[in-house]
Design a protein around this motif. Structure first.
Motif, PDB file in Angstrom:
ATOM      1  N   VAL A 195       0.816  -1.221   0.000  1.00  0.00           N
ATOM      2  CA  VAL A 195       0.000   0.000   0.000  1.00  0.00           C
ATOM      3  C   VAL A 195       0.847   1.268   0.000  1.00  0.00           C
ATOM      4  O   VAL A 195       0.296   2.376  -0.075  1.00  0.00           O
ATOM      5  CB  VAL A 195      -0.977   0.026   1.199  1.00  0.00           C
ATOM      6  CG1 VAL A 195      -1.984  -1.101   1.083  1.00  0.00           C
ATOM      7  CG2 VAL A 195      -0.230  -0.021   2.526  1.00  0.00           C
ATOM      8  N   GLN A 196       2.162   1.124   0.066  1.00  0.00           N
ATOM      9  CA  GLN A 196       3.019   2.294  -0.123  1.00  0.00           C
ATOM     10  C   GLN A 196       3.079   2.702  -1.598  1.00  0.00           C
ATOM     11  O   GLN A 196       3.445   3.832  -1.928  1.00  0.00           O
ATOM     12  CB  GLN A 196       4.428   2.029   0.406  1.00  0.00           C
ATOM     13  CG  GLN A 196       4.491   1.618   1.874  1.00  0.00           C
ATOM     14  CD  GLN A 196       3.760   2.571   2.781  1.00  0.00           C
ATOM     15  OE1 GLN A 196       4.030   3.776   2.812  1.00  0.00           O
ATOM     16  NE2 GLN A 196       2.803   2.042   3.553  1.00  0.00           N
ATOM     17  N   SER A 197       2.706   1.762  -2.498  1.00  0.00           N
ATOM     18  CA  SER A 197       2.738   2.068  -3.931  1.00  0.00           C
ATOM     19  C   SER A 197       1.423   1.733  -4.640  1.00  0.00           C
ATOM     20  O   SER A 197       1.134   2.295  -5.693  1.00  0.00           O
ATOM     21  CB  SER A 197       3.884   1.304  -4.612  1.00  0.00           C
ATOM     22  OG  SER A 197       3.787  -0.094  -4.352  1.00  0.00           O
ATOM     23  N   TRP A 198       0.637   0.841  -4.077  1.00  0.00           N
ATOM     24  CA  TRP A 198      -0.661   0.493  -4.661  1.00  0.00           C
ATOM     25  C   TRP A 198      -1.788   1.187  -3.898  1.00  0.00           C
ATOM     26  O   TRP A 198      -1.682   1.395  -2.689  1.00  0.00           O
ATOM     27  CB  TRP A 198      -0.876  -1.019  -4.597  1.00  0.00           C
ATOM     28  CG  TRP A 198      -0.191  -1.802  -5.671  1.00  0.00           C
ATOM     29  CD1 TRP A 198       0.831  -1.380  -6.475  1.00  0.00           C
ATOM     30  CD2 TRP A 198      -0.470  -3.152  -6.047  1.00  0.00           C
ATOM     31  NE1 TRP A 198       1.211  -2.376  -7.329  1.00  0.00           N
ATOM     32  CE2 TRP A 198       0.424  -3.483  -7.097  1.00  0.00           C
ATOM     33  CE3 TRP A 198      -1.376  -4.108  -5.612  1.00  0.00           C
ATOM     34  CZ2 TRP A 198       0.431  -4.733  -7.704  1.00  0.00           C
ATOM     35  CZ3 TRP A 198      -1.379  -5.354  -6.217  1.00  0.00           C
ATOM     36  CH2 TRP A 198      -0.486  -5.663  -7.255  1.00  0.00           C
ATOM     37  N   PRO A 199      -2.891   1.521  -4.576  1.00  0.00           N
ATOM     38  CA  PRO A 199      -4.046   2.103  -3.877  1.00  0.00           C
ATOM     39  C   PRO A 199      -4.581   1.124  -2.830  1.00  0.00           C
ATOM     40  O   PRO A 199      -4.743  -0.066  -3.125  1.00  0.00           O
ATOM     41  CB  PRO A 199      -5.065   2.335  -4.999  1.00  0.00           C
ATOM     42  CG  PRO A 199      -4.257   2.377  -6.255  1.00  0.00           C
ATOM     43  CD  PRO A 199      -3.108   1.453  -6.035  1.00  0.00           C
ATOM     44  N   PRO A 200      -4.872   1.578  -1.623  1.00  0.00           N
ATOM     45  CA  PRO A 200      -5.227   0.649  -0.541  1.00  0.00           C
ATOM     46  C   PRO A 200      -6.528  -0.108  -0.760  1.00  0.00           C
ATOM     47  O   PRO A 200      -6.613  -1.296  -0.424  1.00  0.00           O
ATOM     48  CB  PRO A 200      -5.304   1.563   0.694  1.00  0.00           C
ATOM     49  CG  PRO A 200      -5.484   2.940   0.157  1.00  0.00           C
ATOM     50  CD  PRO A 200      -4.765   2.979  -1.148  1.00  0.00           C
ATOM     51  N   VAL A 201      -7.559   0.557  -1.305  1.00  0.00           N
ATOM     52  CA  VAL A 201      -8.836  -0.125  -1.505  1.00  0.00           C
ATOM     53  C   VAL A 201      -8.703  -1.167  -2.615  1.00  0.00           C
ATOM     54  O   VAL A 201      -9.199  -2.300  -2.501  1.00  0.00           O
ATOM     55  CB  VAL A 201      -9.950   0.877  -1.822  1.00  0.00           C
ATOM     56  CG1 VAL A 201     -11.260   0.148  -2.127  1.00  0.00           C
ATOM     57  CG2 VAL A 201     -10.150   1.838  -0.654  1.00  0.00           C
ATOM     58  N   PHE A 202      -8.031  -0.816  -3.698  1.00  0.00           N
ATOM     59  CA  PHE A 202      -7.792  -1.769  -4.781  1.00  0.00           C
ATOM     60  C   PHE A 202      -7.009  -2.975  -4.261  1.00  0.00           C
ATOM     61  O   PHE A 202      -7.330  -4.125  -4.585  1.00  0.00           O
ATOM     62  CB  PHE A 202      -7.023  -1.090  -5.913  1.00  0.00           C
ATOM     63  CG  PHE A 202      -6.502  -2.046  -6.950  1.00  0.00           C
ATOM     64  CD1 PHE A 202      -7.319  -2.475  -7.981  1.00  0.00           C
ATOM     65  CD2 PHE A 202      -5.188  -2.514  -6.898  1.00  0.00           C
ATOM     66  CE1 PHE A 202      -6.837  -3.370  -8.934  1.00  0.00           C
ATOM     67  CE2 PHE A 202      -4.711  -3.397  -7.848  1.00  0.00           C
ATOM     68  CZ  PHE A 202      -5.538  -3.828  -8.867  1.00  0.00           C
ATOM     69  N   THR A 203      -5.991  -2.732  -3.448  1.00  0.00           N
ATOM     70  CA  THR A 203      -5.160  -3.814  -2.925  1.00  0.00           C
ATOM     71  C   THR A 203      -5.984  -4.777  -2.080  1.00  0.00           C
ATOM     72  O   THR A 203      -5.913  -5.998  -2.256  1.00  0.00           O
ATOM     73  CB  THR A 203      -4.014  -3.237  -2.073  1.00  0.00           C
ATOM     74  OG1 THR A 203      -3.260  -2.325  -2.871  1.00  0.00           O
ATOM     75  CG2 THR A 203      -3.106  -4.339  -1.574  1.00  0.00           C
ATOM     76  N   GLY A 204      -6.777  -4.234  -1.163  1.00  0.00           N
ATOM     77  CA  GLY A 204      -7.583  -5.092  -0.302  1.00  0.00           C
ATOM     78  C   GLY A 204      -8.732  -5.758  -1.029  1.00  0.00           C
ATOM     79  O   GLY A 204      -9.016  -6.941  -0.815  1.00  0.00           O
TER      80      GLY A 204
END
Length: 303
Positions: A32-41
């Motif tokens: 989540v330092q580089s990917w969007p957090p909602v998309f990641t989860g």
């Protein structure tokens, strides 16, 4: 009756699951330092839920597949999927701002919040024991929050989101209990996971459209680890242990998750191990153990 070897195998499986979850928490923190957090989860839960559901549907490894009634389907969406979606958004949001070990510690206090949620039931001495457990856990939370209140280098929003994730995880557990009629624990996990991922897909799509995303082999590999190891294998081992041990006995292993997360984060992400972490861990773990002891004393046959 389980043999000594069987109990040892169950314990080893739980320790392995906790090690996988620690890696999952550290891996998510890195992503989540580089990917969007909602998309990641959202993508993680969607994929993990579908994999679990396929395993239940086409094999007998994780138990028996049960058909879903229309009423259960609605409740799985609005009680299970929605509550899990709210949790993962808050959890990943916390990991954007603060350390993985701190967020894991907040989650470790979840059993105590569950005790508070249940209310003051039972004998007076047990109520006092539960209250003391809650105060110890709250003391641990305060130890974690204190530096954020006085140190500009510590993120207060991250710590508050971590605390919020802990409360939302407790709420998700309560929703799962309400959904347990006619469905096994692993089925509820699978159904709520993919529903939570589906609910979050529109927000994840907006994140991709506005922020974009890189997709290096390492990032994809970490996400795959979180899906398979943290989302499928660990939950399968956890559910297998719940079939043979009391719930309170299995939950005691939760106290190892912050330590596992801290170890992964320290060696893989170079996160420092602070004195406040150890103090907070002792307070929270003691509160959880004391609270679970009170539960077993009130209801020794509970599973």
């Amino acid at each position: 009756m389980l043999t000594g070897k069987s109990n040892a195998a169950l314990g080893a499986g739980l320790v392995f699951a906790i090690a996988l979850w620690g890696g999952n928490n550290a891996g998510t923190r890195w992503l989540v330092q580089s990917w969007p957090p909602v998309f990641t989860g959202g993508t993680r839960f969607l994929c993990a839920g579908l994999l679990l559901l396929a395993t239940i549907r086409w094999t007998s490894w994780l138990g028996t597949f049960h058909p879903i009634t229309p009423d259960a389907r609605r409740r799985l969406w609005w009680r299970g999927g929605l509550s899990l979606a709210a949790y993962i958004v808050t959890f990943n949001g916390a990991l954007v701002f603060t350390s993985a070990s701190h967020v894991a510690l907040y989650l470790g206090a979840s059993p105590v919040w569950a005790l508070l949620w249940e209310g003051a039931n039972g004998r007076v001495e047990r109520v006092r024991q539960r209250l003391l457990a809650a105060l110890l856990a709250l003391g641990g939370v305060f130890v974690l929050l204190w530096p954020a209140l006085h140190n500009s280098h510590t993120s207060l929003p991250g710590e508050l989101l971590g605390l919020g994730a802990s409360v939302l995880w407790t709420n998700y557990g309560r929703q799962c209990r309400a959904l347990s009629s006619g469905l096994g624990a692993i089925e509820i996990t699978a159904h709520t996971m993919w529903r939570a991922g589906t609910i979050l897909l529109p927000v994840g799509a907006v994140e991709l459209a506005t922020k974009g995303i890189s997709a290096t082999p390492l990032q994809l590999g970490v996400q795959a680890y979180c899906v398979v190891a943290g989302g499928v294998i660990a939950f399968a081992l956890w559910t297998h242990a719940l079939r043979h041990w009391q719930t309170s006995q299995v939950l005691m292993f939760n106290n190892l998750i912050p330590l596992s997360t801290m170890t992964w984060a320290h060696f893989c992400l170079d996160e420092p191990v602070t004195q406040t972490f150890w103090i907070a861990m002792v307070l929270i773990a003691t509160g959880v153990v004391l609270g679970q002891t009170a539960v077993r004393a009130d209801n020794p046959k509970a599973h």
